[in-house]
Design a protein around this motif. Structure first.
Motif, mmCIF file in Angstrom:
data_model
loop_
_atom_site.group_PDB
_atom_site.id
_atom_site.type_symbol
_atom_site.label_atom_id
_atom_site.label_comp_id
_atom_site.label_asym_id
_atom_site.label_seq_id
_atom_site.Cartn_x
_atom_site.Cartn_y
_atom_site.Cartn_z
ATOM 1 N N ALA A 38 65.045 71.428 47.062
ATOM 2 C CA ALA A 38 65.248 72.762 46.503
ATOM 3 C C ALA A 38 65.711 72.680 45.054
ATOM 4 O O ALA A 38 65.249 73.446 44.197
ATOM 5 N N LEU A 39 66.617 71.754 44.755
ATOM 6 C CA LEU A 39 67.093 71.611 43.374
ATOM 7 C C LEU A 39 65.943 71.227 42.452
ATOM 8 O O LEU A 39 65.774 71.815 41.370
ATOM 9 N N LEU A 40 65.139 70.264 42.852
ATOM 10 C CA LEU A 40 64.019 69.846 42.011
ATOM 11 C C LEU A 40 63.009 70.978 41.823
ATOM 12 O O LEU A 40 62.470 71.167 40.728
ATOM 13 N N ALA A 41 62.784 71.740 42.893
ATOM 14 C CA ALA A 41 61.842 72.865 42.782
ATOM 15 C C ALA A 41 62.366 73.937 41.834
ATOM 16 O O ALA A 41 61.613 74.483 41.015
ATOM 17 N N HIS A 42 63.639 74.237 41.917
ATOM 18 C CA HIS A 42 64.216 75.258 41.044
ATOM 19 C C HIS A 42 64.214 74.795 39.585
ATOM 20 O O HIS A 42 63.962 75.589 38.671
ATOM 21 N N ALA B 92 60.614 75.031 38.287
ATOM 22 C CA ALA B 92 60.218 76.421 38.030
ATOM 23 C C ALA B 92 60.818 76.944 36.732
ATOM 24 O O ALA B 92 60.244 77.821 36.081
ATOM 25 N N ALA B 93 61.981 76.390 36.360
ATOM 26 C CA ALA B 93 62.649 76.825 35.134
ATOM 27 C C ALA B 93 62.226 76.006 33.916
ATOM 28 O O ALA B 93 62.728 76.237 32.811
ATOM 29 N N GLY B 94 61.313 75.037 34.124
ATOM 30 C CA GLY B 94 60.888 74.190 33.017
ATOM 31 C C GLY B 94 61.923 73.157 32.634
ATOM 32 O O GLY B 94 61.902 72.619 31.515
ATOM 33 N N ALA B 95 62.855 72.865 33.540
ATOM 34 C CA ALA B 95 63.901 71.875 33.287
ATOM 35 C C ALA B 95 63.335 70.471 33.460
ATOM 36 O O ALA B 95 62.225 70.297 33.970
ATOM 37 N N PRO B 96 64.087 69.437 33.046
ATOM 38 C CA PRO B 96 63.614 68.052 33.187
ATOM 39 C C PRO B 96 63.253 67.695 34.621
ATOM 40 O O PRO B 96 63.625 68.389 35.570
ATOM 41 N N TRP C 165 64.602 62.255 35.286
ATOM 42 C CA TRP C 165 65.753 62.650 34.462
ATOM 43 C C TRP C 165 66.971 62.901 35.352
ATOM 44 O O TRP C 165 68.083 62.439 35.051
ATOM 45 N N LEU C 166 66.770 63.619 36.441
ATOM 46 C CA LEU C 166 67.878 63.932 37.340
ATOM 47 C C LEU C 166 68.448 62.658 37.956
ATOM 48 O O LEU C 166 69.667 62.514 38.084
ATOM 49 N N LYS C 167 67.587 61.713 38.327
ATOM 50 C CA LYS C 167 68.056 60.462 38.905
ATOM 51 C C LYS C 167 68.892 59.674 37.892
ATOM 52 O O LYS C 167 69.901 59.054 38.249
ATOM 53 N N ASP C 168 68.492 59.727 36.616
ATOM 54 C CA ASP C 168 69.248 59.027 35.583
ATOM 55 C C ASP C 168 70.638 59.651 35.430
ATOM 56 O O ASP C 168 71.639 58.938 35.294
ATOM 57 N N VAL C 169 70.702 60.980 35.471
ATOM 58 C CA VAL C 169 71.997 61.675 35.391
ATOM 59 C C VAL C 169 72.848 61.315 36.602
ATOM 60 O O VAL C 169 74.047 61.044 36.488
ATOM 61 N N GLU C 170 72.234 61.310 37.762
ATOM 62 C CA GLU C 170 72.945 60.977 38.994
ATOM 63 C C GLU C 170 73.567 59.588 38.923
ATOM 64 O O GLU C 170 74.750 59.403 39.251
ATOM 65 N N ARG D 291 76.260 69.438 31.702
ATOM 66 C CA ARG D 291 76.521 70.803 31.217
ATOM 67 C C ARG D 291 75.237 71.617 31.043
ATOM 68 O O ARG D 291 75.296 72.831 30.833
ATOM 69 N N GLU D 292 74.099 70.960 31.095
ATOM 70 C CA GLU D 292 72.848 71.687 30.872
ATOM 71 C C GLU D 292 72.625 72.737 31.964
ATOM 72 O O GLU D 292 73.002 72.539 33.119
ATOM 73 N N GLN D 293 72.019 73.841 31.559
ATOM 74 C CA GLN D 293 71.794 74.955 32.470
ATOM 75 C C GLN D 293 70.305 75.243 32.605
ATOM 76 O O GLN D 293 69.500 74.904 31.735
ATOM 77 N N PHE D 294 69.954 75.868 33.713
ATOM 78 C CA PHE D 294 68.585 76.318 33.902
ATOM 79 C C PHE D 294 68.602 77.648 34.654
ATOM 80 O O PHE D 294 69.544 77.951 35.381
ATOM 81 N N VAL D 295 67.582 78.440 34.431
ATOM 82 C CA VAL D 295 67.501 79.764 35.057
ATOM 83 C C VAL D 295 67.020 79.610 36.489
ATOM 84 O O VAL D 295 66.015 78.931 36.756
ATOM 85 N N TYR D 296 67.741 80.231 37.395
ATOM 86 C CA TYR D 296 67.348 80.215 38.808
ATOM 87 C C TYR D 296 66.744 81.573 39.167
ATOM 88 O O TYR D 296 67.289 82.614 38.819
ATOM 89 N N ALA D 297 65.595 81.543 39.858
ATOM 90 C CA ALA D 297 64.926 82.758 40.349
ATOM 91 C C ALA D 297 64.657 83.741 39.219
ATOM 92 O O ALA D 297 65.008 84.918 39.297
ATOM 93 N N ALA D 298 64.026 83.260 38.154
ATOM 94 C CA ALA D 298 63.723 84.111 37.014
ATOM 95 C C ALA D 298 62.909 85.333 37.433
ATOM 96 O O ALA D 298 61.947 85.225 38.184
#
Length: 394
Positions: free
Chosen positions: A113-117, A120-124, A128-133, A159-166
């Motif tokens: 769900a996190l990756l899908a959201h 959808a928001a055009g986030a990395p 990228w997420l695995k590297d942050v983790e 701290r980066e943000q992304f829009v959920y359910a735009a």
């Protein structure tokens, strides 16, 4: 019912009194003994853990210090996601069992769900997420414990943000730290550490989860169900499905694996652990208890008529099914309690049947005991209920 032994309401209340450590002679000496007897303490509201332990200790004077020791120094208790995607406190030796039996499926859904959201928001992407983790887990290992804000000092990408359910009515901004730490929690990689502030605070630090072996899911489910039936049986299939959050096929498979014994209940067929069908006599003493909101005894079964009358529920539960503080007498809920702003523990009986002077005196004594160890701390349940609000305002 096919020759099954009948277990009536009074015997179920006797089992509850003894195994839930509520009657005087069954009270525990340590928080670890309480958690081991109950299998899981609700941890959504931080205060619930301490209040549930204190209600079951023979000497409640050291509840806060001893429970804090178990959680944050000895790590003999661990706060983690468990059944029904809810936060609980478990004996640490159960961490692997809980993770394998209930956490793996939830974890897979949460990460997807996190990756899908994010996509959808055009986030990395996932890399990228695995590297942050990896960076976050390394920072936690160095620090021991840290808040999300402290971790963001080491790993600014949190701290980066992304829009959920735009474009939806529930559109909102999500921060990577909030979502990622939640995913790592259900995956069993991090756990909640010592909170900022007092024992009632929900501003938790995070810590690397204790290492535990990877278990087979079916085997872990059998082990968890066996532990819970020994503490809370008898229970119906509906009770078991509700408490675990599993599919009914998983519940039935685990019942077969542990050779659970069917018994007859007023609700229909129930189950006890193998060898646990013999009669359990009532305790030789009366007992009263003031249990907190979300206490595992009040929330332990889906079918509650044997200890909680239907007519009491509208005042003791919120609209989402969360129970508030309850007053117990000899195995049944008879009312509720609250703490007023001045610190006074106040209670009210809603079910007068069979509650004479002995009951009122015992309940009053428990209220004094609770007030004595809570002291200057003010406890407000996270989920407010009609009676609790009424008592607090009065």
């Amino acid at each position: 019912m096919g020759g099954q032994r009948y277990i009536g309401v009074m015997e179920r209340r006797a089992r509850l009194a003894l195994r839930q450590r509520l009657v005087g002679r069954a009270r525990a000496g340590t928080p670890e003994e309480v958690a081991g007897s109950l299998v899981a303490l609700h941890g959504t509201d931080p205060a619930t853990v301490y209040l549930a332990v204190g209600a079951r200790l023979a000497d409640s004077a050291g509840t806060v210090e001893e429970t804090g020791r178990a959680l944050y120094e000895d790590r003999s208790l661990v706060r983690m996601h468990g059944m029904r995607h809810t936060v609980f406190v478990f004996p640490t030796e159960l961490a692997a069992v809980v993770h394998a039996s209930t956490g793996l499926a939830v974890a897979a859904r949460e990460r997807a769900a996190l990756l899908a959201h994010m996509a959808a928001a055009g986030a990395p992407d996932a890399a990228w997420l695995k590297d942050v983790e990896d960076s976050v887990l390394a920072a936690l290992a160095r620090r021991g414990q840290a808040t999300a804000g402290e971790l963001a000092e080491d790993e600014p990408r949190l701290r980066e943000q992304f829009v959920y359910a735009a474009g939806k009515s529930y559109e909102g901004m999500h921060t990577v730290s909030t979502r990622l730490l939640k995913v790592l929690g259900v995956e069993g990689k991090v756990v909640r550490g010592r909170p900022l502030g007092s024992w009632t605070s929900s501003r938790f630090r995070w810590a690397v989860a204790p290492e535990h072996p990877e278990l087979d899911t079916a085997g872990a489910q059998a082990q968890l169900l066996g532990r819970w039936l020994a503490a809370c049986g008898p229970a119906t299939e509906a009770d078991l499905k509700w408490w675990t959050g599993w599919r009914v096929t998983e519940v039935r498979r685990a019942l077969v694996a542990i050779r659970a014994e069917p018994v007859a209940l007023d609700e229909g067929t129930g189950y006890v652990a193998e060898g646990d069908a013999d009669p359990v006599p009532s305790p030789d003493e009366s007992w009263a208890a003031l249990l907190p909101a979300l206490d595992p005894t009040a929330m332990g079964w889906r079918q509650r008529d044997w200890y909680l009358a239907q007519e009491l529920r509208p005042r003791l539960f919120d609209g989402s099914g969360n129970v508030g503080p309850t007053v117990w007498w000899n195995g049944r809920v008879v009312g509720g309690w609250a703490q007023r702003p001045d610190g006074e523990i106040i209670w009210r009986i809603l079910d007068e049947e069979g509650n004479g002077r002995e009951a009122l005196a015992a309940i009053g004594s428990e209220a004094e005991r609770l007030g004595g160890w809570v002291g200057a701390t003010r406890v407000t349940p996270r989920f407010r209920t009609p009676l609790e609000r009424e008592l607090t305002a009065g």
